[in-house]
Design an enzyme around this catalytic site. Structure first.
Site: not given
Ligand code: AKB
Length: 316
Positions: A8, A11-12, A34-36, A138, A142
């Protein structure tokens, strides 16, 4: 850490982490994947889809990696729109990366998030070890990821480490698909349009951190004496907690004509409402001396200076 492979990498976090690690450990000692393809590459780069376990193993082996930093993941708002893809990518990619770390005996880092908490967690000064019943895909990823990293440490002795990142703010690479992204967008719009419409409601506090502090946290945790780590994989860290009108007020100090209004996005607001208002970071402070350098005012000054140069506009 001497030979570090990163997934990744475009990414950011990845894009800035690669540059920082290359400065610190040598250009050719950091393999970005990365994938790109990145727009510009400053060192070794390979295309890698983290779902391709075989290629991940081969790349790490051929590179002679001793460390794997797994950064590839879908963020909260995107994951909520496509939960099956999120599960497959976030969990499948992590599992592949942990297996590579186990087979090649690599030190391992992957980020968790404030998203690992849910609405039943205490909102203020959320403790390191507390109730975690997230209500987003998400968050589910996590929490499962935190546990999986603990499992690989206790079961196989893999040196897994990680932090729970708050929203990250940077002028280099924009985030994509997060709930906290408003706190980055606002600086761009302040400079280019002089106004911003926030999709997060007034009064919604979330933890945030400026990218230089996030990068230092990763490196300091990875360099920390493993003997002193009690928690290893999911350290609460934060630099500030604010709500939209407070970041707007901080920007107004430098751009007095800046205006903000609200058009709340119910999907992202619901995610934000389920997260803590502020984290307690005492475990990270005690176990590896975590300390952030940037508060809201210091970050805003730096962000506006750097971003106005990048966008070639004046903050006025
Ligand atoms: C999101 O907003 O999904 C992320 C995070 C807090 O994990 N920036």
């Amino acid at each position: 850490m001497k030979k570090i492979m990163i997934t990744g990498a475009c990414g950011q976090i990845g894009s800035e982490l690669v540059e920082k690690l290359r400065k610190q450990y040598g250009q050719n000692n950091v393999l970005a994947t990365d994938i790109r393809k990145p727009a510009n590459s400053t060192g070794p780069f390979e295309i890698l889809d983290v779902m391709d376990a075989e290629k991940m193993l081969k790349l790490a082996k051929n590179f002679g990696a001793d460390t794997l930093m797994h950064m590839a993941a879908l963020l909260s708002a995107t994951a909520e729109k496509n939960p099956v893809l999120a599960w497959n990518l976030n969990m499948g990619g992590l599992m592949n990366a942990l297996e590579v770390a186990r087979q090649l005996n690599l030190q391992f880092f992957t980020p968790s998030s404030i998203g690992a908490f849910g609405p039943t967690t205490e909102k203020e000064q959320t403790a390191q070890d507390t109730l975690q019943r997230p209500t987003t895909m998400y968050g589910v990823n996590k929490v499962a990821g935190e546990l999986l990293c603990d499992y690989y440490y206790t079961k196989y002795g893999v040196d897994t480490r990680g932090v729970r990142f708050p929203g990250l703010i940077s002028y280099v690479t924009p985030p994509g698909g997060g709930t906290t992204d408003y706190a980055v967008d606002i600086y761009y719009k302040a400079l280019t349009e002089g106004k911003y419409t926030s999709y997060i409601a007034e009064g919604t506090y979330m933890d945030m951190m400026y990218m230089p502090d996030a990068l230092d946290a990763i490196i300091n945790l990875m360099e920390a004496d493993g003997e002193k780590l009690v928690h290893r994989n999911a350290f609460n860290i934060t630099a500030m907690s604010f709500e939209p009108s407070q970041i707007a007020a901080a920007i107004k100090k430098y751009i007095p004509t800046f205006e903000m209004d609200y058009a709340v996005d119910p999907a992202r607001q619901a995610i934000a409402d389920s997260w803590p208002n502020s984290l307690n970071c005492s475990a990270a402070e005690q176990e590896w001396s975590f300390k952030a350098q940037f508060d809201l005012d210091k970050m805003t000054k730096d962000m506006l200076e750097k971003l106005s140069k990048k966008l070639e506009v004046k903050a006025s």
